[in-house]
Design a protein around this motif. Sequence first.
Motif, PDB file in Angstrom:
ATOM      1  N   TYR A  60      13.751   3.262  -1.412  1.00  0.00           N
ATOM      2  CA  TYR A  60      13.005   3.346  -0.155  1.00  0.00           C
ATOM      3  C   TYR A  60      11.930   2.265  -0.098  1.00  0.00           C
ATOM      4  CZ  TYR A  60      15.122   7.851   0.868  1.00  0.00           C
ATOM      5  OH  TYR A  60      16.014   8.840   1.145  1.00  0.00           O
ATOM      6  N   PRO A  61      11.504   1.885   1.112  1.00  0.00           N
ATOM      7  CA  PRO A  61      10.420   0.901   1.230  1.00  0.00           C
ATOM      8  C   PRO A  61       9.133   1.435   0.590  1.00  0.00           C
ATOM      9  CG  PRO A  61      11.513   1.201   3.348  1.00  0.00           C
ATOM     10  CD  PRO A  61      12.040   2.259   2.422  1.00  0.00           C
ATOM     11  N   TYR A  62       8.415   0.543  -0.025  1.00  0.00           N
ATOM     12  CA  TYR A  62       7.158   0.896  -0.697  1.00  0.00           C
ATOM     13  C   TYR A  62       6.070   1.185   0.321  1.00  0.00           C
ATOM     14  CZ  TYR A  62       2.688   0.073  -3.035  1.00  0.00           C
ATOM     15  OH  TYR A  62       1.400   0.174  -3.485  1.00  0.00           O
ATOM     16  N   GLU A  63       5.293   2.213   0.038  1.00  0.00           N
ATOM     17  CA  GLU A  63       4.087   2.528   0.788  1.00  0.00           C
ATOM     18  C   GLU A  63       2.973   2.806  -0.211  1.00  0.00           C
ATOM     19  OE1 GLU A  63       4.608   5.725   3.557  1.00  0.00           O
ATOM     20  OE2 GLU A  63       6.467   4.890   4.335  1.00  0.00           O
ATOM     21  N   VAL A  64       1.779   2.290   0.073  1.00  0.00           N
ATOM     22  CA  VAL A  64       0.624   2.480  -0.796  1.00  0.00           C
ATOM     23  C   VAL A  64       0.354   3.972  -0.972  1.00  0.00           C
ATOM     24  CG1 VAL A  64      -1.882   2.196  -0.905  1.00  0.00           C
ATOM     25  CG2 VAL A  64      -0.438   0.280  -0.257  1.00  0.00           C
ATOM     26  N   ILE A  65       0.035   4.375  -2.197  1.00  0.00           N
ATOM     27  CA  ILE A  65      -0.243   5.786  -2.483  1.00  0.00           C
ATOM     28  C   ILE A  65      -1.727   6.012  -2.747  1.00  0.00           C
ATOM     29  CG2 ILE A  65       0.211   7.713  -4.045  1.00  0.00           C
ATOM     30  CD1 ILE A  65       3.000   6.529  -4.494  1.00  0.00           C
ATOM     31  N   THR A  66      -2.303   5.249  -3.672  1.00  0.00           N
ATOM     32  CA  THR A  66      -3.702   5.485  -4.060  1.00  0.00           C
ATOM     33  C   THR A  66      -4.660   4.693  -3.185  1.00  0.00           C
ATOM     34  OG1 THR A  66      -3.702   3.720  -5.711  1.00  0.00           O
ATOM     35  CG2 THR A  66      -3.055   5.922  -6.462  1.00  0.00           C
ATOM     36  N   GLU A  67      -5.857   5.202  -3.056  1.00  0.00           N
ATOM     37  CA  GLU A  67      -6.863   4.540  -2.236  1.00  0.00           C
ATOM     38  C   GLU A  67      -7.371   3.260  -2.898  1.00  0.00           C
ATOM     39  OE1 GLU A  67      -8.749   3.867   1.139  1.00  0.00           O
ATOM     40  OE2 GLU A  67      -7.387   5.539   0.805  1.00  0.00           O
ATOM     41  N   GLY A  68      -7.439   3.243  -4.215  1.00  0.00           N
ATOM     42  CA  GLY A  68      -7.947   2.064  -4.922  1.00  0.00           C
ATOM     43  C   GLY A  68      -7.133   0.815  -4.665  1.00  0.00           C
ATOM     44  N   ILE A  69      -5.836   0.979  -4.535  1.00  0.00           N
ATOM     45  CA  ILE A  69      -4.967  -0.183  -4.332  1.00  0.00           C
ATOM     46  C   ILE A  69      -5.248  -0.853  -2.992  1.00  0.00           C
ATOM     47  CG2 ILE A  69      -2.934   0.859  -3.253  1.00  0.00           C
ATOM     48  CD1 ILE A  69      -2.671  -1.406  -6.267  1.00  0.00           C
ATOM     49  N   ARG A  70      -5.753  -0.085  -2.039  1.00  0.00           N
ATOM     50  CA  ARG A  70      -6.107  -0.651  -0.735  1.00  0.00           C
ATOM     51  C   ARG A  70      -7.303  -1.603  -0.845  1.00  0.00           C
ATOM     52  NH1 ARG A  70      -3.427   2.179   3.194  1.00  0.00           N
ATOM     53  NH2 ARG A  70      -2.732   4.247   2.608  1.00  0.00           N
ATOM     54  N   ARG A  71      -8.123  -1.412  -1.868  1.00  0.00           N
ATOM     55  CA  ARG A  71      -9.336  -2.225  -2.014  1.00  0.00           C
ATOM     56  C   ARG A  71      -9.230  -3.285  -3.114  1.00  0.00           C
ATOM     57  NH1 ARG A  71     -11.973   3.079  -0.713  1.00  0.00           N
ATOM     58  NH2 ARG A  71     -11.634   3.679  -2.858  1.00  0.00           N
ATOM     59  N   VAL A  72      -8.037  -3.500  -3.642  1.00  0.00           N
ATOM     60  CA  VAL A  72      -7.894  -4.426  -4.758  1.00  0.00           C
ATOM     61  C   VAL A  72      -7.716  -5.883  -4.316  1.00  0.00           C
ATOM     62  CG1 VAL A  72      -5.380  -4.376  -5.136  1.00  0.00           C
ATOM     63  CG2 VAL A  72      -6.933  -4.541  -7.092  1.00  0.00           C
ATOM     64  N   ILE A  73      -7.372  -6.113  -3.063  1.00  0.00           N
ATOM     65  CA  ILE A  73      -7.114  -7.486  -2.597  1.00  0.00           C
ATOM     66  C   ILE A  73      -8.309  -8.408  -2.827  1.00  0.00           C
ATOM     67  CG2 ILE A  73      -6.646  -8.927  -0.566  1.00  0.00           C
ATOM     68  CD1 ILE A  73      -4.745  -6.743   0.389  1.00  0.00           C
ATOM     69  N   PRO A  74      -9.540  -8.021  -2.445  1.00  0.00           N
ATOM     70  CA  PRO A  74     -10.675  -8.923  -2.718  1.00  0.00           C
ATOM     71  C   PRO A  74     -10.863  -9.198  -4.217  1.00  0.00           C
ATOM     72  CG  PRO A  74     -11.326  -7.196  -1.185  1.00  0.00           C
ATOM     73  CD  PRO A  74      -9.962  -6.854  -1.672  1.00  0.00           C
ATOM     74  N   LYS A  75     -10.571  -8.213  -5.041  1.00  0.00           N
ATOM     75  CA  LYS A  75     -10.706  -8.404  -6.489  1.00  0.00           C
ATOM     76  C   LYS A  75      -9.665  -9.402  -6.999  1.00  0.00           C
ATOM     77  CE  LYS A  75     -12.553  -3.791  -7.123  1.00  0.00           C
ATOM     78  NZ  LYS A  75     -13.808  -3.937  -7.824  1.00  0.00           N
ATOM     79  N   LEU A  76      -8.438  -9.311  -6.477  1.00  0.00           N
ATOM     80  CA  LEU A  76      -7.401 -10.267  -6.866  1.00  0.00           C
ATOM     81  C   LEU A  76      -7.741 -11.674  -6.373  1.00  0.00           C
ATOM     82  CD1 LEU A  76      -3.988  -8.428  -6.345  1.00  0.00           C
ATOM     83  CD2 LEU A  76      -4.996  -9.212  -8.488  1.00  0.00           C
ATOM     84  N   GLN A  77      -8.289 -11.767  -5.181  1.00  0.00           N
ATOM     85  CA  GLN A  77      -8.679 -13.072  -4.649  1.00  0.00           C
ATOM     86  C   GLN A  77      -9.830 -13.667  -5.455  1.00  0.00           C
ATOM     87  OE1 GLN A  77      -9.233 -11.785  -0.598  1.00  0.00           O
ATOM     88  NE2 GLN A  77      -7.198 -12.500   0.005  1.00  0.00           N
ATOM     89  N   LYS A  78     -10.765 -12.838  -5.856  1.00  0.00           N
ATOM     90  CA  LYS A  78     -11.876 -13.309  -6.697  1.00  0.00           C
ATOM     91  C   LYS A  78     -11.345 -13.789  -8.043  1.00  0.00           C
ATOM     92  CE  LYS A  78     -16.269 -11.866  -8.724  1.00  0.00           C
ATOM     93  NZ  LYS A  78     -17.217 -10.780  -8.919  1.00  0.00           N
ATOM     94  N   LEU A  79     -10.401 -13.049  -8.596  1.00  0.00           N
ATOM     95  CA  LEU A  79      -9.787 -13.434  -9.863  1.00  0.00           C
ATOM     96  C   LEU A  79      -9.037 -14.762  -9.701  1.00  0.00           C
ATOM     97  CD1 LEU A  79      -9.209 -12.804 -12.796  1.00  0.00           C
ATOM     98  CD2 LEU A  79      -7.328 -11.339 -12.044  1.00  0.00           C
TER      99      LEU A  79
END
Length: 114
Positions: A60-79
């Motif tokens: 099945y298509p992936y859908e975000v489950i945890t709330e933390g993953i929604r906020r990880v993009i800025p952390k990945l961009q900073k990294l």
Amino acid sequence: MTAPSVADTLREYMSLMEILDDAYWEAGTIQHKDMLYDVISIFHQEVAELNKLSILDHHYPYEVITEGIRRVIPKLQKLEDQQSDVIQRTQTVTDFKEIQSSVLAILEAQLDDV
């Protein structure tokens, strides 16, 4: 673009976690280790939830489950911006660059759908 399946997303997240784990052990400062550990922890929580799904649901298509993953993009961009300082080994940086863009694409597509 079609949404990646749960199986595809798991594979990408697990690859990223493995690379970030290498980067964690290679990091030279506590601040860099903390930054890497934070991102690893967020992905670990999401992968743990995805692993609770039946193997029959992995197509099945992936859908975000945890709330933390929604906020990880800025952390990945900073990294990404600080990768030359944070990630020490050339091979780890190369691997990170390869996987990071596909993980960001998955995450950004999820946030666009919300």
